[in-house]
Design a protein around this motif. Structure first.
Motif, PDB file in Angstrom:
ATOM      1  N   LYS A  98      22.544  34.655  30.044  1.00 39.51           N
ATOM      2  CA  LYS A  98      23.978  34.393  30.132  1.00 39.51           C
ATOM      3  C   LYS A  98      24.709  35.705  30.446  1.00 39.51           C
ATOM      4  CE  LYS A  98      27.584  31.663  27.922  1.00 39.51           C
ATOM      5  NZ  LYS A  98      27.983  30.898  26.710  1.00 39.51           N
ATOM      6  N   PRO A  99      24.579  36.164  31.696  1.00 42.59           N
ATOM      7  CA  PRO A  99      25.196  37.442  32.082  1.00 42.59           C
ATOM      8  C   PRO A  99      26.707  37.322  32.264  1.00 42.59           C
ATOM      9  CG  PRO A  99      24.203  36.411  33.988  1.00 42.59           C
ATOM     10  CD  PRO A  99      23.844  35.546  32.810  1.00 42.59           C
ATOM     11  N   VAL A 100      27.364  38.471  32.295  1.00 39.90           N
ATOM     12  CA  VAL A 100      28.794  38.524  32.598  1.00 39.90           C
ATOM     13  C   VAL A 100      28.986  39.347  33.872  1.00 39.90           C
ATOM     14  CG1 VAL A 100      29.532  38.246  30.216  1.00 39.90           C
ATOM     15  CG2 VAL A 100      29.174  40.557  31.133  1.00 39.90           C
ATOM     16  N   ARG A 101      30.066  39.069  34.568  1.00 37.36           N
ATOM     17  CA  ARG A 101      30.325  39.698  35.863  1.00 37.36           C
ATOM     18  C   ARG A 101      31.676  40.411  35.843  1.00 37.36           C
ATOM     19  NH1 ARG A 101      27.973  38.264  40.771  1.00 37.36           N
ATOM     20  NH2 ARG A 101      27.050  36.512  39.617  1.00 37.36           N
ATOM     21  N   ILE A 102      31.710  41.605  36.429  1.00 42.95           N
ATOM     22  CA  ILE A 102      32.956  42.364  36.608  1.00 42.95           C
ATOM     23  C   ILE A 102      33.116  42.609  38.106  1.00 42.95           C
ATOM     24  CG2 ILE A 102      34.171  44.545  36.191  1.00 42.95           C
ATOM     25  CD1 ILE A 102      31.502  43.478  33.762  1.00 42.95           C
ATOM     26  N   GLY A 103      34.223  42.181  38.664  1.00 44.63           N
ATOM     27  CA  GLY A 103      34.475  42.389  40.081  1.00 44.63           C
ATOM     28  C   GLY A 103      35.084  43.752  40.354  1.00 44.63           C
ATOM     29  N   VAL A 104      34.758  44.315  41.506  1.00 42.89           N
ATOM     30  CA  VAL A 104      35.311  45.599  41.939  1.00 42.89           C
ATOM     31  C   VAL A 104      35.768  45.428  43.384  1.00 42.89           C
ATOM     32  CG1 VAL A 104      34.870  48.052  42.326  1.00 42.89           C
ATOM     33  CG2 VAL A 104      33.726  46.866  40.433  1.00 42.89           C
ATOM     34  N   ILE A 105      37.073  45.488  43.616  1.00 48.43           N
ATOM     35  CA  ILE A 105      37.620  45.312  44.961  1.00 48.43           C
ATOM     36  C   ILE A 105      38.092  46.664  45.493  1.00 48.43           C
ATOM     37  CG2 ILE A 105      39.286  44.097  46.405  1.00 48.43           C
ATOM     38  CD1 ILE A 105      37.305  42.247  45.012  1.00 48.43           C
ATOM     39  N   ALA A 106      37.611  47.027  46.685  1.00 45.60           N
ATOM     40  CA  ALA A 106      38.021  48.277  47.331  1.00 45.60           C
ATOM     41  C   ALA A 106      38.619  47.971  48.695  1.00 45.60           C
ATOM     42  CB  ALA A 106      36.827  49.222  47.483  1.00 45.60           C
ATOM     43  N   GLN A 107      39.531  48.814  49.121  1.00 49.77           N
ATOM     44  CA  GLN A 107      40.190  48.617  50.415  1.00 49.77           C
ATOM     45  C   GLN A 107      39.205  48.776  51.560  1.00 49.77           C
ATOM     46  OE1 GLN A 107      44.136  50.391  51.275  1.00 49.77           O
ATOM     47  NE2 GLN A 107      43.102  51.553  52.860  1.00 49.77           N
ATOM     48  N   GLY A 131      32.162  31.640  37.915  1.00 50.51           N
ATOM     49  CA  GLY A 131      32.319  31.205  36.532  1.00 50.51           C
ATOM     50  C   GLY A 131      31.970  32.229  35.484  1.00 50.51           C
ATOM     51  N   ASP A 132      31.150  33.223  35.816  1.00 43.99           N
ATOM     52  CA  ASP A 132      30.748  34.215  34.818  1.00 43.99           C
ATOM     53  C   ASP A 132      31.611  35.476  34.858  1.00 43.99           C
ATOM     54  OD1 ASP A 132      29.854  35.146  37.252  1.00 43.99           O
ATOM     55  OD2 ASP A 132      27.781  35.501  36.633  1.00 43.99           O
ATOM     56  N   LEU A 133      32.687  35.450  35.664  1.00 44.91           N
ATOM     57  CA  LEU A 133      33.563  36.622  35.793  1.00 44.91           C
ATOM     58  C   LEU A 133      34.404  36.807  34.533  1.00 44.91           C
ATOM     59  CD1 LEU A 133      34.468  38.759  38.016  1.00 44.91           C
ATOM     60  CD2 LEU A 133      36.492  37.298  38.292  1.00 44.91           C
ATOM     61  N   ILE A 134      34.416  38.036  33.990  1.00 46.21           N
ATOM     62  CA  ILE A 134      35.238  38.322  32.811  1.00 46.21           C
ATOM     63  C   ILE A 134      36.303  39.377  33.099  1.00 46.21           C
ATOM     64  CG2 ILE A 134      33.417  37.678  31.182  1.00 46.21           C
ATOM     65  CD1 ILE A 134      33.008  40.732  30.682  1.00 46.21           C
ATOM     66  N   ALA A 135      36.157  40.108  34.198  1.00 46.39           N
ATOM     67  CA  ALA A 135      37.124  41.165  34.513  1.00 46.39           C
ATOM     68  C   ALA A 135      37.029  41.531  35.982  1.00 46.39           C
ATOM     69  CB  ALA A 135      36.877  42.402  33.643  1.00 46.39           C
ATOM     70  N   ILE A 136      38.092  42.186  36.481  1.00 45.50           N
ATOM     71  CA  ILE A 136      38.113  42.607  37.884  1.00 45.50           C
ATOM     72  C   ILE A 136      38.988  43.848  38.023  1.00 45.50           C
ATOM     73  CG2 ILE A 136      40.064  41.097  38.495  1.00 45.50           C
ATOM     74  CD1 ILE A 136      38.515  40.551  41.179  1.00 45.50           C
ATOM     75  N   TYR A 137      38.606  44.728  38.946  1.00 47.46           N
ATOM     76  CA  TYR A 137      39.291  46.016  39.145  1.00 47.46           C
ATOM     77  C   TYR A 137      39.606  46.195  40.625  1.00 47.46           C
ATOM     78  CZ  TYR A 137      39.208  51.141  40.061  1.00 47.46           C
ATOM     79  OH  TYR A 137      39.459  52.428  40.503  1.00 47.46           O
ATOM     80  N   GLY A 138      40.817  46.658  40.921  1.00 42.65           N
ATOM     81  CA  GLY A 138      41.198  47.015  42.284  1.00 42.65           C
ATOM     82  C   GLY A 138      41.425  48.507  42.381  1.00 42.65           C
ATOM     83  N   SER A 139      40.810  49.169  43.373  1.00 44.26           N
ATOM     84  CA  SER A 139      40.782  50.632  43.386  1.00 44.26           C
ATOM     85  C   SER A 139      41.950  51.305  44.107  1.00 44.26           C
ATOM     86  CB  SER A 139      39.460  51.133  43.977  1.00 44.26           C
ATOM     87  OG  SER A 139      39.305  50.687  45.309  1.00 44.26           O
ATOM     88  N   ASN A 140      42.924  50.534  44.591  1.00 42.68           N
ATOM     89  CA  ASN A 140      44.183  51.121  45.060  1.00 42.68           C
ATOM     90  C   ASN A 140      45.228  50.010  45.115  1.00 42.68           C
ATOM     91  OD1 ASN A 140      43.457  49.739  47.422  1.00 42.68           O
ATOM     92  ND2 ASN A 140      44.213  51.340  48.769  1.00 42.68           N
ATOM     93  N   GLU A 141      46.428  50.331  45.575  1.00 39.63           N
ATOM     94  CA  GLU A 141      47.506  49.335  45.613  1.00 39.63           C
ATOM     95  C   GLU A 141      47.108  48.135  46.472  1.00 39.63           C
ATOM     96  OE1 GLU A 141      52.141  48.854  47.130  1.00 39.63           O
ATOM     97  OE2 GLU A 141      51.171  50.827  47.200  1.00 39.63           O
ATOM     98  N   PHE A 142      46.538  48.398  47.629  1.00 35.12           N
ATOM     99  CA  PHE A 142      46.130  47.334  48.550  1.00 35.12           C
ATOM    100  C   PHE A 142      45.137  46.384  47.882  1.00 35.12           C
ATOM    101  CE2 PHE A 142      42.998  45.808  51.641  1.00 35.12           C
ATOM    102  CZ  PHE A 142      43.801  45.207  52.600  1.00 35.12           C
ATOM    103  N   ALA A 143      44.110  46.939  47.243  1.00 34.65           N
ATOM    104  CA  ALA A 143      43.081  46.114  46.595  1.00 34.65           C
ATOM    105  C   ALA A 143      43.656  45.369  45.389  1.00 34.65           C
ATOM    106  CB  ALA A 143      41.914  46.990  46.166  1.00 34.65           C
TER     107      ALA A 143
END
Length: 344
Positions: free
Chosen positions: A160-169, A239-251
């Motif tokens: 039962k893993p968890v996922r963290i998203g990372v969005i970059a421009q 469904g397993d996403l618990i958090a997400i990060y955007g690395s600048n204003e655009f993201a």
């Protein structure tokens, strides 16, 4: 003889005569990455603040968007052709600008890097850089996010893993790369390398089968709002996403836009953190959609770039300046020490 060459010839004696080298006649060209984001308007404010303080003329330019490398090269070449006393440059792609940078160096025009600077420029071409320590800033975002999701991360298992998203421009600009990689590396270090699988974009991919924590890096094919929102949406729908990060204003804006049709974000839902500011980011913070963000000091970036340029023209030794980064959220975003770094 050009004014800047006369200044170099006279050296310290000129400084003693007037306190600065004909400051009122000093002209500095600032070539930014663009005007697509409000961040650059805040940087421009900083350059004008320095221009007023040091009594110099500043010309601030940039391409229409941060994917238009050719247009930025044109602006740089046009700036060189005017024979300015100095140039401040935030390069979209240093490789595309090598001939131009060499030309400026041959002309004796001192260059100052700012924001992401000018990585891999010819030796001696860039006198100093005014920028955020983007690796550390990305690490700050990772640390703060981990505090908010620690219980869920600790409870994750192979089954039962968890996922963290990372969005970059994108994956070219040094500042974006550093704060994206800085986040990933710091998060992996906090949780433990044996427990994290880095998936998604090839630039940071380090798959570890069976890891209880998944970091999924998403980068759009082009720097377009619709493409970035689609990448963010694809991750938000998991469904397993618990958090997400955007690395600048655009993201960060892309994450907020993607959420508009999904309603996934919030303190009791998927935790979202971002980078920089802007109207959309600050509105989402106030609404509780965004749980926190790291801010640079864009005004200080612009101010310090021009200050370094003035000193370089005056023959002074200049060194890199870390313009700093701070964590902010709904609770402290109006504190004077934070609000001065934010922009709409």
């Amino acid at each position: 003889m050009k004014l800047k060459k006369l200044v170099l010839a006279l050296g310290a004696a000129t400084v003693l005569f007037s306190g600065s080298v004909f400051a009122a006649d000093m002209h500095i060209n600032v070539v930014a990455k663009g005007f697509q984001h409000q961040f650059w308007k805040a940087v421009e404010q900083g350059t004008q603040k320095a221009a007023d303080e040091f009594d110099v003329t500043v010309d601030f330019q940039g391409p229409d968007n941060e994917s238009n490398i050719a247009q930025q090269v044109e602006y740089l070449n046009a700036a060189i052709a005017t024979g300015p006393d100095a140039i401040c440059l935030a390069a979209l792609d240093t490789r595309a600008m090598l001939d131009s940078i060499q030309m400026a160096q041959d002309e004796g025009i001192p260059m100052i890097g700012f924001d992401s600077g000018v990585p891999d420029a010819p030796e001696g071409a860039i006198k100093a850089t005014a920028s955020t320590d983007n690796t550390a800033a990305g690490g700050l975002a990772a640390s703060k996010l981990h505090e908010m999701i620690k219980a869920k991360v600790d409870a994750a298992t192979k089954d039962k893993p968890v996922r963290i998203g990372v969005i970059a421009q994108e994956s070219n600009s040094q500042s974006i790369v550093q704060r994206t990689k800085g986040f990933v590396d710091a998060f992996v270090k906090i949780v433990g390398a044996d427990k994290v699988s880095v998936e998604g974009h090839d630039s940071l991919r380090a798959v570890k089968k069976g890891a209880p924590v998944i970091l999924e890096v998403g980068i759009p094919a082009e720097v377009k709002d619709v493409d970035a929102a689609a990448v963010a949406s694809a991750i938000l729908e998991k469904g397993d996403l618990i958090a997400i990060y955007g690395s600048n204003e655009f993201a960060t804006n892309a994450i907020i836009t993607a959420n508009e049709g999904l309603d996934k974000l919030g303190s009791d839902k998927v935790i979202a953190v971002g980078f920089d500011a802007g109207t959309k980011v600050l509105d989402a913070m106030e609404a509780g959609i965004l749980s926190g963000a790291v801010t640079q000091n864009p005004v200080q970036i612009g101010y310090q770039a021009v200050r370094l340029a003035v000193e370089a023209v005056n023959g002074k030794k200049v060194e890199d300046v870390d313009t700093g980064a701070l964590w902010y959220n709904k609770d402290n975003m109006n504190d004077p020490a934070i609000s001065v770094c934010l922009y709409r």
